[in-house]
Design a protein around this motif. Sequence first.
Motif, PDB file in Angstrom:
ATOM      1  N   MET A   1       2.520 -12.687 -57.313  1.00  0.00           N
ATOM      2  CA  MET A   1       2.617 -14.003 -57.871  1.00  0.00           C
ATOM      3  C   MET A   1       3.383 -14.886 -56.907  1.00  0.00           C
ATOM      4  SD  MET A   1       4.447 -15.282 -61.319  1.00  0.00           S
ATOM      5  CE  MET A   1       2.900 -15.709 -62.033  1.00  0.00           C
ATOM      6  N   PHE A   2       2.885 -16.094 -56.736  1.00  0.00           N
ATOM      7  CA  PHE A   2       3.556 -17.053 -55.878  1.00  0.00           C
ATOM      8  C   PHE A   2       3.828 -18.314 -56.665  1.00  0.00           C
ATOM      9  CE2 PHE A   2       1.205 -14.424 -52.872  1.00  0.00           C
ATOM     10  CZ  PHE A   2       2.233 -14.071 -52.026  1.00  0.00           C
ATOM     11  N   LEU A   3       5.063 -18.782 -56.592  1.00  0.00           N
ATOM     12  CA  LEU A   3       5.450 -20.029 -57.226  1.00  0.00           C
ATOM     13  C   LEU A   3       5.501 -21.105 -56.155  1.00  0.00           C
ATOM     14  CD1 LEU A   3       8.366 -18.740 -59.483  1.00  0.00           C
ATOM     15  CD2 LEU A   3       6.018 -19.193 -60.154  1.00  0.00           C
ATOM     16  N   LEU A   4       4.989 -22.268 -56.464  1.00  0.00           N
ATOM     17  CA  LEU A   4       5.028 -23.380 -55.529  1.00  0.00           C
ATOM     18  C   LEU A   4       6.471 -23.831 -55.370  1.00  0.00           C
ATOM     19  CD1 LEU A   4       3.472 -25.459 -53.841  1.00  0.00           C
ATOM     20  CD2 LEU A   4       3.393 -26.893 -55.875  1.00  0.00           C
ATOM     21  N   SER A   5       6.909 -23.961 -54.123  1.00  0.00           N
ATOM     22  CA  SER A   5       8.263 -24.431 -53.859  1.00  0.00           C
ATOM     23  C   SER A   5       8.232 -25.384 -52.679  1.00  0.00           C
ATOM     24  CB  SER A   5       9.201 -23.257 -53.572  1.00  0.00           C
ATOM     25  OG  SER A   5       8.805 -22.602 -52.392  1.00  0.00           O
ATOM     26  N   TYR A   6       9.163 -26.331 -52.678  1.00  0.00           N
ATOM     27  CA  TYR A   6       9.260 -27.302 -51.592  1.00  0.00           C
ATOM     28  C   TYR A   6      10.681 -27.834 -51.512  1.00  0.00           C
ATOM     29  CZ  TYR A   6       8.591 -30.538 -55.512  1.00  0.00           C
ATOM     30  OH  TYR A   6       8.707 -31.195 -56.696  1.00  0.00           O
ATOM     31  N   ASP A   9      15.128 -32.331 -50.461  1.00  0.00           N
ATOM     32  CA  ASP A   9      15.893 -32.882 -49.339  1.00  0.00           C
ATOM     33  C   ASP A   9      16.619 -31.721 -48.675  1.00  0.00           C
ATOM     34  OD1 ASP A   9      18.076 -32.361 -51.019  1.00  0.00           O
ATOM     35  OD2 ASP A   9      18.263 -34.441 -51.639  1.00  0.00           O
ATOM     36  N   ASP A  10      17.592 -32.009 -47.828  1.00  0.00           N
ATOM     37  CA  ASP A  10      18.275 -30.929 -47.112  1.00  0.00           C
ATOM     38  C   ASP A  10      19.047 -29.993 -48.030  1.00  0.00           C
ATOM     39  OD1 ASP A  10      17.305 -31.871 -44.747  1.00  0.00           O
ATOM     40  OD2 ASP A  10      19.098 -33.036 -44.260  1.00  0.00           O
ATOM     41  N   ALA A  11      19.455 -30.485 -49.193  1.00  0.00           N
ATOM     42  CA  ALA A  11      20.322 -29.693 -50.061  1.00  0.00           C
ATOM     43  C   ALA A  11      19.629 -29.132 -51.301  1.00  0.00           C
ATOM     44  CB  ALA A  11      21.511 -30.542 -50.506  1.00  0.00           C
ATOM     45  N   HIS A  12      18.367 -29.517 -51.568  1.00  0.00           N
ATOM     46  CA  HIS A  12      17.725 -29.127 -52.818  1.00  0.00           C
ATOM     47  C   HIS A  12      16.361 -28.494 -52.575  1.00  0.00           C
ATOM     48  CE1 HIS A  12      20.565 -32.279 -54.068  1.00  0.00           C
ATOM     49  NE2 HIS A  12      20.665 -31.558 -55.158  1.00  0.00           N
ATOM     50  N   LEU A  13      16.174 -27.306 -53.147  1.00  0.00           N
ATOM     51  CA  LEU A  13      14.884 -26.627 -53.140  1.00  0.00           C
ATOM     52  C   LEU A  13      14.317 -26.701 -54.553  1.00  0.00           C
ATOM     53  CD1 LEU A  13      12.839 -24.655 -51.731  1.00  0.00           C
ATOM     54  CD2 LEU A  13      14.201 -22.810 -52.726  1.00  0.00           C
ATOM     55  N   VAL A  14      13.066 -27.140 -54.679  1.00  0.00           N
ATOM     56  CA  VAL A  14      12.409 -27.242 -55.981  1.00  0.00           C
ATOM     57  C   VAL A  14      11.403 -26.107 -56.108  1.00  0.00           C
ATOM     58  CG1 VAL A  14      10.967 -28.672 -57.473  1.00  0.00           C
ATOM     59  CG2 VAL A  14      12.676 -29.749 -56.009  1.00  0.00           C
ATOM     60  N   VAL A  15      11.454 -25.393 -57.227  1.00  0.00           N
ATOM     61  CA  VAL A  15      10.506 -24.307 -57.525  1.00  0.00           C
ATOM     62  C   VAL A  15       9.801 -24.674 -58.824  1.00  0.00           C
ATOM     63  CG1 VAL A  15      10.224 -21.850 -57.977  1.00  0.00           C
ATOM     64  CG2 VAL A  15      12.046 -22.625 -56.451  1.00  0.00           C
ATOM     65  N   GLU A  16       8.473 -24.739 -58.786  1.00  0.00           N
ATOM     66  CA  GLU A  16       7.702 -25.111 -59.968  1.00  0.00           C
ATOM     67  C   GLU A  16       7.322 -23.869 -60.775  1.00  0.00           C
ATOM     68  OE1 GLU A  16       4.360 -27.469 -58.817  1.00  0.00           O
ATOM     69  OE2 GLU A  16       5.619 -29.169 -58.254  1.00  0.00           O
ATOM     70  N   LEU A  17       7.623 -23.912 -62.054  1.00  0.00           N
ATOM     71  CA  LEU A  17       7.246 -22.839 -62.986  1.00  0.00           C
ATOM     72  C   LEU A  17       6.145 -23.403 -63.878  1.00  0.00           C
ATOM     73  CD1 LEU A  17       7.793 -20.001 -64.082  1.00  0.00           C
ATOM     74  CD2 LEU A  17       9.502 -20.998 -65.579  1.00  0.00           C
ATOM     75  N   ASP A  18       4.897 -23.057 -63.542  1.00  0.00           N
ATOM     76  CA  ASP A  18       3.771 -23.663 -64.249  1.00  0.00           C
ATOM     77  C   ASP A  18       3.036 -22.701 -65.172  1.00  0.00           C
ATOM     78  OD1 ASP A  18       2.731 -22.128 -62.260  1.00  0.00           O
ATOM     79  OD2 ASP A  18       1.317 -23.616 -61.518  1.00  0.00           O
ATOM     80  N   LEU A  33      11.378 -15.904 -58.067  1.00  0.00           N
ATOM     81  CA  LEU A  33      12.485 -16.872 -58.135  1.00  0.00           C
ATOM     82  C   LEU A  33      13.700 -16.384 -57.351  1.00  0.00           C
ATOM     83  CD1 LEU A  33      12.397 -18.164 -61.820  1.00  0.00           C
ATOM     84  CD2 LEU A  33      12.202 -19.549 -59.762  1.00  0.00           C
ATOM     85  N   VAL A  34      14.030 -15.113 -57.493  1.00  0.00           N
ATOM     86  CA  VAL A  34      15.184 -14.557 -56.775  1.00  0.00           C
ATOM     87  C   VAL A  34      14.908 -14.548 -55.277  1.00  0.00           C
ATOM     88  CG1 VAL A  34      16.547 -12.457 -56.430  1.00  0.00           C
ATOM     89  CG2 VAL A  34      16.023 -13.246 -58.739  1.00  0.00           C
ATOM     90  N   ARG A  35      13.669 -14.272 -54.887  1.00  0.00           N
ATOM     91  CA  ARG A  35      13.305 -14.288 -53.468  1.00  0.00           C
ATOM     92  C   ARG A  35      13.479 -15.681 -52.874  1.00  0.00           C
ATOM     93  NH1 ARG A  35       9.271 -15.631 -50.161  1.00  0.00           N
ATOM     94  NH2 ARG A  35       7.964 -16.480 -51.794  1.00  0.00           N
ATOM     95  N   LEU A  36      13.207 -16.701 -53.685  1.00  0.00           N
ATOM     96  CA  LEU A  36      13.312 -18.077 -53.200  1.00  0.00           C
ATOM     97  C   LEU A  36      14.743 -18.614 -53.201  1.00  0.00           C
ATOM     98  CD1 LEU A  36      10.131 -19.568 -54.875  1.00  0.00           C
ATOM     99  CD2 LEU A  36      10.491 -19.166 -52.442  1.00  0.00           C
ATOM    100  N   LEU A  37      15.659 -17.917 -53.877  1.00  0.00           N
ATOM    101  CA  LEU A  37      17.050 -18.370 -53.862  1.00  0.00           C
ATOM    102  C   LEU A  37      17.562 -18.329 -52.427  1.00  0.00           C
ATOM    103  CD1 LEU A  37      18.712 -16.646 -56.945  1.00  0.00           C
ATOM    104  CD2 LEU A  37      18.116 -19.048 -56.682  1.00  0.00           C
TER     105      LEU A  37
END
Length: 159
Positions: A1-6, A9-18, A33-37
Amino acid sequence: MFLLSYQLDDAHLVVELDEVVDLDNEAAVERELVRLLPCCGPRAVIVDVITPLLTARALGLLLRVRGQAGDRGVSMAVVARHAVARTVLSGAGLDRVLRVARSLPGAELRARGCRPRARTGEASRRQEGPGAPPPPVRPSGRVSGPHAPTSLPRYPRGR
């Protein structure tokens, strides 16, 4: 499973849970989610909950991921775009714990630890309308409620 993330800005990563989190995909979503932390770089993660349905498994997952983010020194906030999702988070008492916001800019502020501003004159008047909740009723100082008259001493009226 892959969650879209982007990167917002320099300080914030957004992960979409759809997706709706259930027994079948809970472990995969948590691993992703833990991998993207981040271990370095962005100091805040914003989980953008796109699905309106938040299950008990999703709430538990968000709490576990928040704990792991805290262990890594990463702040976490949640964007709940749907009123149903916000109601579930609020009803579970997690709106403050998970720093829930309605939009990405609000979540960005909450991830920093800022609280939402109180509405002022014009902004609150614009929010009023047919769907707006009624203004709060101020207490009159009198005791009210179903048992209030019985809790006061009763004296017989003059004989």
